[in-house]
Design a protein around this motif. Sequence first.
Motif, PDB file in Angstrom:
ATOM      1  N   LEU A   1      -9.115 -15.698  59.890  1.00 19.95           N
ATOM      2  CA  LEU A   1      -8.878 -16.504  58.892  1.00 19.95           C
ATOM      3  C   LEU A   1      -7.770 -15.746  58.122  1.00 19.95           C
ATOM      4  CD1 LEU A   1     -12.306 -17.952  57.584  1.00 19.95           C
ATOM      5  CD2 LEU A   1     -10.075 -19.063  58.685  1.00 19.95           C
ATOM      6  N   LEU A   2      -7.890 -14.431  57.982  1.00 21.95           N
ATOM      7  CA  LEU A   2      -6.833 -13.478  57.446  1.00 21.95           C
ATOM      8  C   LEU A   2      -5.651 -13.498  57.913  1.00 21.95           C
ATOM      9  CD1 LEU A   2      -9.014 -10.424  56.012  1.00 21.95           C
ATOM     10  CD2 LEU A   2      -7.846 -12.141  54.447  1.00 21.95           C
ATOM     11  N   ARG A   3      -5.651 -13.368  59.342  1.00 21.92           N
ATOM     12  CA  ARG A   3      -4.662 -13.260  60.043  1.00 21.92           C
ATOM     13  C   ARG A   3      -3.878 -14.572  60.117  1.00 21.92           C
ATOM     14  NH1 ARG A   3      -7.674 -10.253  63.748  1.00 21.92           N
ATOM     15  NH2 ARG A   3      -8.604 -11.996  64.663  1.00 21.92           N
ATOM     16  N   ALA A   4      -4.567 -15.730  60.247  1.00 17.43           N
ATOM     17  CA  ALA A   4      -3.873 -17.075  59.879  1.00 17.43           C
ATOM     18  C   ALA A   4      -3.450 -17.221  58.559  1.00 17.43           C
ATOM     19  CB  ALA A   4      -4.809 -18.183  60.269  1.00 17.43           C
ATOM     20  N   GLY A   5      -3.834 -16.717  57.234  1.00 13.64           N
ATOM     21  CA  GLY A   5      -3.511 -16.889  56.030  1.00 13.64           C
ATOM     22  C   GLY A   5      -2.077 -15.888  56.012  1.00 13.64           C
ATOM     23  N   ASP A   6      -2.268 -14.730  56.617  1.00  7.56           N
ATOM     24  CA  ASP A   6      -1.027 -13.860  56.578  1.00  7.56           C
ATOM     25  C   ASP A   6       0.059 -14.458  57.228  1.00  7.56           C
ATOM     26  OD1 ASP A   6      -2.512 -12.223  55.048  1.00  7.56           O
ATOM     27  OD2 ASP A   6      -2.697 -10.861  56.902  1.00  7.56           O
ATOM     28  N   TYR A   7      -0.140 -15.127  58.435  1.00  9.23           N
ATOM     29  CA  TYR A   7       0.935 -15.728  59.136  1.00  9.23           C
ATOM     30  C   TYR A   7       1.576 -17.181  58.258  1.00  9.23           C
ATOM     31  CZ  TYR A   7       3.674 -17.977  62.758  1.00  9.23           C
ATOM     32  OH  TYR A   7       4.713 -18.704  63.489  1.00  9.23           O
ATOM     33  N   ILE A   8       0.768 -17.936  57.842  1.00  8.37           N
ATOM     34  CA  ILE A   8       1.379 -18.912  57.009  1.00  8.37           C
ATOM     35  C   ILE A   8       2.027 -18.353  55.722  1.00  8.37           C
ATOM     36  CG2 ILE A   8       0.527 -20.817  55.552  1.00  8.37           C
ATOM     37  CD1 ILE A   8      -1.765 -21.438  57.664  1.00  8.37           C
TER      38      ILE A   8
ATOM     39  N   GLU B   1      -6.591 -19.858  67.053  1.00  6.04           N
ATOM     40  CA  GLU B   1      -5.581 -19.117  68.041  1.00  6.04           C
ATOM     41  C   GLU B   1      -5.441 -17.857  67.981  1.00  6.04           C
ATOM     42  OE1 GLU B   1      -2.234 -18.932  70.508  1.00  6.04           O
ATOM     43  OE2 GLU B   1      -3.703 -20.451  70.452  1.00  6.04           O
ATOM     44  N   LEU B   2      -5.622 -17.218  66.706  1.00  4.78           N
ATOM     45  CA  LEU B   2      -5.197 -15.692  66.359  1.00  4.78           C
ATOM     46  C   LEU B   2      -6.770 -15.019  66.369  1.00  4.78           C
ATOM     47  CD1 LEU B   2      -2.961 -16.310  63.543  1.00  4.78           C
ATOM     48  CD2 LEU B   2      -2.245 -15.737  65.730  1.00  4.78           C
ATOM     49  N   SER B   3      -7.723 -15.684  66.874  1.00  2.00           N
ATOM     50  CA  SER B   3      -8.934 -14.789  67.013  1.00  2.00           C
ATOM     51  C   SER B   3      -8.905 -13.989  68.077  1.00  2.00           C
ATOM     52  CB  SER B   3     -10.288 -15.895  66.915  1.00  2.00           C
ATOM     53  OG  SER B   3     -10.273 -16.464  68.076  1.00  2.00           O
ATOM     54  N   ASP B   4      -9.785 -12.792  68.009  1.00  2.00           N
ATOM     55  CA  ASP B   4      -9.572 -11.746  69.197  1.00  2.00           C
ATOM     56  C   ASP B   4     -10.164 -12.498  70.401  1.00  2.00           C
ATOM     57  OD1 ASP B   4      -9.708  -9.030  67.230  1.00  2.00           O
ATOM     58  OD2 ASP B   4      -8.081  -9.958  67.933  1.00  2.00           O
ATOM     59  N   ASP B   5     -11.395 -13.387  70.296  1.00  2.00           N
ATOM     60  CA  ASP B   5     -12.034 -13.332  71.396  1.00  2.00           C
ATOM     61  C   ASP B   5     -11.865 -14.821  71.880  1.00  2.00           C
ATOM     62  OD1 ASP B   5     -13.415 -14.560  69.304  1.00  2.00           O
ATOM     63  OD2 ASP B   5     -15.526 -14.160  70.092  1.00  2.00           O
ATOM     64  N   LYS B   6     -10.704 -15.539  71.645  1.00  2.00           N
ATOM     65  CA  LYS B   6     -10.495 -16.808  72.060  1.00  2.00           C
ATOM     66  C   LYS B   6     -10.383 -16.862  73.507  1.00  2.00           C
ATOM     67  CE  LYS B   6      -5.656 -16.905  71.441  1.00  2.00           C
ATOM     68  NZ  LYS B   6      -5.481 -15.866  72.294  1.00  2.00           N
TER      69      LYS B   6
ATOM     70  N   ASP C   1      -5.896 -26.018  54.486  1.00  2.00           N
ATOM     71  CA  ASP C   1      -7.219 -25.313  55.052  1.00  2.00           C
ATOM     72  C   ASP C   1      -7.217 -25.632  56.439  1.00  2.00           C
ATOM     73  OD1 ASP C   1      -7.784 -24.424  52.468  1.00  2.00           O
ATOM     74  OD2 ASP C   1      -9.218 -25.790  52.073  1.00  2.00           O
ATOM     75  N   ASN C   2      -7.226 -26.798  56.895  1.00  2.00           N
ATOM     76  CA  ASN C   2      -7.297 -27.348  58.417  1.00  2.00           C
ATOM     77  C   ASN C   2      -6.261 -26.733  59.257  1.00  2.00           C
ATOM     78  OD1 ASN C   2      -9.473 -29.032  57.630  1.00  2.00           O
ATOM     79  ND2 ASN C   2      -8.031 -30.863  57.777  1.00  2.00           N
ATOM     80  N   ALA C   3      -5.184 -26.653  58.631  1.00  2.00           N
ATOM     81  CA  ALA C   3      -4.059 -25.847  59.487  1.00  2.00           C
ATOM     82  C   ALA C   3      -4.459 -24.105  59.546  1.00  2.00           C
ATOM     83  CB  ALA C   3      -2.502 -25.837  58.930  1.00  2.00           C
ATOM     84  N   THR C   4      -4.880 -23.801  58.500  1.00  2.00           N
ATOM     85  CA  THR C   4      -5.435 -22.378  58.545  1.00  2.00           C
ATOM     86  C   THR C   4      -6.445 -22.256  59.557  1.00  2.00           C
ATOM     87  OG1 THR C   4      -4.881 -22.121  56.330  1.00  2.00           O
ATOM     88  CG2 THR C   4      -6.249 -20.443  57.184  1.00  2.00           C
ATOM     89  N   TYR C   5      -7.513 -23.065  59.678  1.00  2.00           N
ATOM     90  CA  TYR C   5      -8.784 -23.003  60.327  1.00  2.00           C
ATOM     91  C   TYR C   5      -8.190 -22.882  62.129  1.00  2.00           C
ATOM     92  CZ  TYR C   5     -11.442 -24.136  56.330  1.00  2.00           C
ATOM     93  OH  TYR C   5     -11.926 -24.281  55.214  1.00  2.00           O
ATOM     94  N   ILE C   6      -7.263 -24.106  62.451  1.00  2.00           N
ATOM     95  CA  ILE C   6      -6.905 -24.271  63.653  1.00  2.00           C
ATOM     96  C   ILE C   6      -6.233 -22.847  64.171  1.00  2.00           C
ATOM     97  CG2 ILE C   6      -4.888 -25.690  63.495  1.00  2.00           C
ATOM     98  CD1 ILE C   6      -7.254 -25.980  66.091  1.00  2.00           C
ATOM     99  N   LEU C   7      -5.228 -22.437  63.398  1.00  2.00           N
ATOM    100  CA  LEU C   7      -4.524 -21.381  63.567  1.00  2.00           C
ATOM    101  C   LEU C   7      -5.152 -20.142  63.577  1.00  2.00           C
ATOM    102  CD1 LEU C   7      -1.307 -20.119  63.810  1.00  2.00           C
ATOM    103  CD2 LEU C   7      -1.226 -19.812  61.642  1.00  2.00           C
TER     104      LEU C   7
END
Length: 134
Positions: A30-37, A65-70, A56-62
């Motif tokens: 979530l932090l990586r997604a927020g930083d990217y946005i 994508e940016l999670s380590d174990d995806k 929030d929804n855009a943050t969750y889906i991003l």
Amino acid sequence: MADIAGADAFHQARGNVDWPTTTADKSAALLRAGDYIAAHYNLKPTLSDAEQVRLDNATYILALELSDDKKVPALRASAPVTKSDREMSGAFGGKIITEYGDAPIDPYPDVTAWLAALGVSTAPAGIIVGTLSL
């Protein structure tokens, strides 16, 4: 505001089984997604409730994508294949030739589309100069 509980509910409702399981991994994604946005989108400072849900929804889906174990297909746009051909030579030989087009400027066009309504234009204001003759 995007949070772990909201992200858990979002991904559970959509059957995204690759959402991280540990709180630390979820928080980091979530932090990586927020930083990217924050780095790539110029959002309005104040959002309505509906706009906040969209963010929030855009943050969750991003974040997925940016999670380590995806282990999901990438949301990230990639260069299109413009030509793929196989050349055969000899009994066991051969090679595959693949040509790619230009890489896209925006790696997450879907996220950009979701956030477009929440942005502030960064284009400079234009001034029109002219004369009026009668």
